[in-house]
Design an enzyme around this catalytic site. Structure first.
Site, PDB file in Angstrom:
ATOM      1  N   HIS A 156      51.601  37.552  48.682  1.00 43.37           N
ATOM      2  CA  HIS A 156      52.646  37.009  47.670  1.00 43.37           C
ATOM      3  C   HIS A 156      53.960  37.079  48.517  1.00 43.37           C
ATOM      4  CE1 HIS A 156      49.760  36.723  44.410  1.00 43.37           C
ATOM      5  NE2 HIS A 156      49.387  37.883  44.750  1.00 43.37           N
TER       6      HIS A 156
ATOM      7  N   ARG B  13      56.809  35.398  47.647  1.00 42.53           N
ATOM      8  CA  ARG B  13      57.966  35.407  46.403  1.00 42.53           C
ATOM      9  C   ARG B  13      58.796  34.111  46.818  1.00 42.53           C
ATOM     10  NH1 ARG B  13      54.589  38.112  43.591  1.00 42.53           N
ATOM     11  NH2 ARG B  13      54.245  40.138  43.596  1.00 42.53           N
TER      12      ARG B  13
ATOM     13  N   ASN C 239      51.778  31.496  43.376  1.00 44.26           N
ATOM     14  CA  ASN C 239      52.663  31.820  42.230  1.00 44.26           C
ATOM     15  C   ASN C 239      54.087  32.331  42.324  1.00 44.26           C
ATOM     16  OD1 ASN C 239      52.049  34.139  43.539  1.00 44.26           O
ATOM     17  ND2 ASN C 239      51.599  35.471  41.547  1.00 44.26           N
TER      18      ASN C 239
ATOM     19  N   ASP D  99      45.776  32.394  41.515  1.00 43.14           N
ATOM     20  CA  ASP D  99      45.773  33.663  41.538  1.00 43.14           C
ATOM     21  C   ASP D  99      46.864  34.448  40.559  1.00 43.14           C
ATOM     22  OD1 ASP D  99      45.050  36.310  42.915  1.00 43.14           O
ATOM     23  OD2 ASP D  99      47.359  36.288  43.350  1.00 43.14           O
TER      24      ASP D  99
ATOM     25  N   ASN E  37      46.696  44.477  39.705  1.00 42.33           N
ATOM     26  CA  ASN E  37      45.595  44.018  38.929  1.00 42.33           C
ATOM     27  C   ASN E  37      44.929  43.097  39.899  1.00 42.33           C
ATOM     28  OD1 ASN E  37      44.030  42.568  37.065  1.00 42.33           O
ATOM     29  ND2 ASN E  37      45.828  41.323  36.215  1.00 42.33           N
TER      30      ASN E  37
ATOM     31  N   ASP F 163      46.361  41.837  49.346  1.00 43.29           N
ATOM     32  CA  ASP F 163      47.110  41.435  47.879  1.00 43.29           C
ATOM     33  C   ASP F 163      48.748  41.956  47.888  1.00 43.29           C
ATOM     34  OD1 ASP F 163      47.890  40.318  45.436  1.00 43.29           O
ATOM     35  OD2 ASP F 163      46.301  41.948  44.460  1.00 43.29           O
TER      36      ASP F 163
END
Lengths: 428, 306
Positions: free
Chosen positions: A62, A64, A94, A152, A278, A305
């Protein structure tokens, strides 16, 4: 400019595993072997006593950007990647706005090019806004450069929508990636449901919340014939179901994260928000199952992740703090620990980090074959170091491994024939 | 003997001796609360801050009264629960309070672990006045005090804790303390209200209330959060009351002389019948009265005034 890597132990999983030199020129691997003919003026990198590996490929990060640059930008994320030996990373959609259209995909690719560090491959959203309702323009996303599709973090709960996504994806030969979590079962949960959540009074997420979605997704993959990739599986049940699906020849692949094969829910004690992610940290039985899955090939890929969050966000209470930890700069030593433990051979470990992930998303990466892109990680396998998050290249510091004594470190990273990371001699 | 702790965050890690000390200290303050002038100078010049992120009348009032009877200066600070969402960290709020030289911070917070997080970050003593579903240690202590006051000894004591154990901090504190003190703890309620693996805490789970009541000397009822009906924990209040409501007939199934407890506020006619709440076996109001004495004792012990 040519680079001549000398005297290292070269491992190209499935193809080569021996002492050799590697010659790189014009961004590609030119030769691997002893006594190479080296053009004049080539830069020499002495890899004596080190491993020379195809650069690692992370299917799950990720970064961002756009939207949350204070946590991580594409530039800082890519810097963290190459510091950890990752020459290619696949970033989840995301962001804000969500990467559900061609413009965002192109923006990410532009930013990554400007950063000039790792290869950044965007993953497009499955549904518009990752809301789980209408399909995103998967054809456009694919054409713009997305290498997979995923919602995701916001699993597609509607099974019909998931079925349609898998069917539609077939037209573009693109893997469908799901974060397996039944949001109703896991509602409000912030750690694994079990004896420790009971004691700490924290709302739990049962392993079954993951398992039921793995079961559903496998059933839909069977129905549609789609390429299904299961993100960060963490439970005994998930491993069992993936093993079974593979044995029946379904096109199912899976990844596991270093934290899920290294630590357990015990680490949550003291309401440690760096242990909040998570899927959550699970039990020793689950850790054992993940290791078995990695060992027998049920789990194809190790992915991080990598989920950066700002200090102030992780300082909130355990239930309010966001899920996720950074992982790019600690993945290699945690994987090498599995080699020391005898779970993986060194070659299989490199496979899980480099070759297998490239195959899963169909990337022309993860190999040192002649003619391949010159993406290389040079690793001092026995070097010991202590994790100091203040020294991370990532903008964020959220790791449960601060202060851990690690073994194995990247000393040089080469992307497209350019050295993009080197440990300074002072650190060695 | 003095308490070698900065904070009271939970009953789980306390030793039997520490619990004993807390109950004995409460004894002397119980005596004070019976006097005409209910005040001692033990905490004169000290500052106690009640930091309540959740609405609470009885616990806050009880702490306030306890601190005032010890002559401490008391400040009530009730940030709206929206300030949690706004993103000011709990630590920032608490450091502001600490900068005003608070000696003891009494914290009520919806997030489990909030008190522990806070205690790590501030020098002031922290008392957990309830953190989410985790613990409510002073409630547990006042329950113990009330049981002991009735002349019951903990070793072998049969206690039924009835209701939504999964979402109850009161239940967790009582389970830890009672098991430690040698009591036989029975948890009673539908399986949907039993937290995963709770047997590992040394208790036995019963789904049938009548069966669980046999030989029980203490019946501890938990408040039913009525809004949880929508969460599929139980079908209707009507059925819940029939299965797990404490009626006079059920009290008769327990040990003769069994006492009935409830942390309040009670849902009359749901978990407890009005005639039971108002009966002689009910010690519900004793619990409230003892709460002040127990909290005086805790404030005193943590202040190091002894």
């Amino acid at each position: 400019m040519a680079i001549h890597i000398t005297g290292g132990h070269v491992i190209d999983p499935g193809r080569f595993n021996n002492m050799a030199d590697v010659l790189i020129d014009e961004g590609r691997v030119v030769a691997v072997g002893p006594h190479l003919t080296v053009p004049a003026g080539a830069t020499k990198i002495d890899a004596k006593g080190k491993l020379v590996l195809p650069g690692f490929v992370d299917l799950h990060v990720h970064f961002r950007e756009p939207g949350f640059e204070y946590k991580e930008s594409i530039q800082s994320g890519a810097a963290a990647a190459v510091a950890g030996g990752f020459t290619s990373v696949c970033c989840m959609p995301n962001t804000n706005p969500v990467n559900d259209n061609q413009a965002i995909t192109e923006f990410i690719i532009d930013r990554a090019r400007a950063a000039g560090l790792a290869n950044v491959f965007p993953i497009g959203a499955i549904t518009k806004g990752s809301e789980g309702k209408e399909l995103a323009e998967i054809g456009d996303l694919r054409r713009a450069g997305c290498v997979a599709i995923s919602d995701d973090g916001k699993p597609v709960m509607n099974s019909l929508v998931m079925r349609r996504a898998m069917e539609y994806a077939l037209a573009f030969d693109v893997a469908v990636v799901d974060h397996c979590e039944d949001l109703h079962l896991a509602e409000g949960g912030c750690m694994n449901e079990g004896a420790i959540s009971t004691e700490l009074g924290l709302p739990g997420m049962p392993a079954a919340a993951e398992d039921v979605m793995v079961a559903r997704n496998v059933a839909l993959a069977e129905l549609t014939g789609a390429r299904l990739h299961l993100a960060h599986i963490s439970t005994v049940g998930s491993v069992r179901m993936v093993r079974e699906a593979k044995s029946r020849g379904l096109k199912v692949t899976a990844e596991a994260c270093p934290h899920h094969f290294t630590i357990t829910e015990e680490v949550v004690r003291g309401y440690n928000t760096f242990a909040k992610m998570n899927p959550p940290l699970r039990t020793w039985k689950d850790v054992q199952a993940i290791k078995e899955g990695l060992c027998d090939g049920t789990i194809d890929v190790i992915a991080t992740d990598h989920a950066p969050h700002a200090t102030q966000e992780k300082q909130l209470g355990f239930t309010e703090a966001p899920f996720g930890i950074v992982g790019l700069e600690t993945a290699l030593p945690l994987t090498l620990a599995l080699v020391d433990e005898g779970v993986l051979s060194l070659e299989s470990a490199v496979d899980r980090l480099s070759t297998a992930p490239a195959k899963v998303f169909g990337l022309a990466k993860g190999t040192l074959a002649v003619g391949a892109d010159a993406d290389v990680a040079i690793v001092a396998q026995q070097e010991q170091w202590e994790v100091d998050p203040a020294k991370f290249f990532s903008k964020s510091r959220n790791t449960p491994f601060a202060g851990w004594k690690m073994k194995g470190r990247v000393t040089t990273t080469i992307v497209g024939g350019r050295v993009v990371f080197e440990t300074s001699p002072a650190e060695l | 003997m003095s308490l070698k702790r900065k904070d009271l965050l939970s009953l789980a890690p306390l030793s039997v001796d520490e619990i004993g000390l807390m109950l004995e200290t409460a004894d002397s303050f119980k005596e004070v609360t019976g006097r005409e002038i209910k005040k001692v100078p033990a905490l004169r010049g000290r500052t106690v801050v009640n930091l309540f992120f959740e609405p609470s009348t009885r616990t806050r009032t009880s702490f306030e009264l306890a601190a005032k009877r010890l002559s401490a200066d008391v400040i009530n600070f009730s940030p709206s629960s929206s300030s949690i969402v706004k993103g000011e960290t709990l630590l920032d709020t608490a450091r502001n309070i600490e900068a005003m030289q608070a000696d003891i911070i009494v914290l009520r917070h919806p997030s489990p672990g909030a008190a522990e997080t806070l205690a790590r970050g501030v020098k002031s003593s922290v008392i957990n006045a309830g953190d989410g579903w985790h613990e409510h240690p002073t409630q547990g202590l006042l329950d113990l005090y009330t049981i002991r006051e009735r002349g019951l000894s903990f070793e072998g004591l049969r206690v039924a804790i009835v209701g939504d154990v999964a979402h109850s901090r009161v239940a967790r504190s009582n389970i830890h303390a009672l098991v430690k003190l040698g009591a036989e703890v029975r948890l009673v309620g539908p399986p949907t209200m039993m937290p995963f693996g709770v047997e590992k805490l040394g208790v036995r789970v019963y789904y049938n209330f009548d069966e669980a009541l046999r030989g029980v000397q203490v019946i501890m009822m938990l408040r039913l959060q009525l809004e949880r009906q929508g969460k599929a924990l139980f079908p209707t209040i009507r059925e819940y009351a029939r299965l797990y409501g404490l009626t006079s007939e059920r009290v008769r199934m327990a040990d003769p002389g069994a006492i009935v407890m409830h942390p309040g506020p009670i849902n009359r006619g749901v978990e407890i019948a009005p005639e039971v709440a108002d009966s002689l076996s009910s010690v519900i109001l004793d619990q409230v009265a003892n709460g002040v004495a127990v909290r005086m004792g805790i404030l005193y012990l943590l202040s190091g005034a002894n």
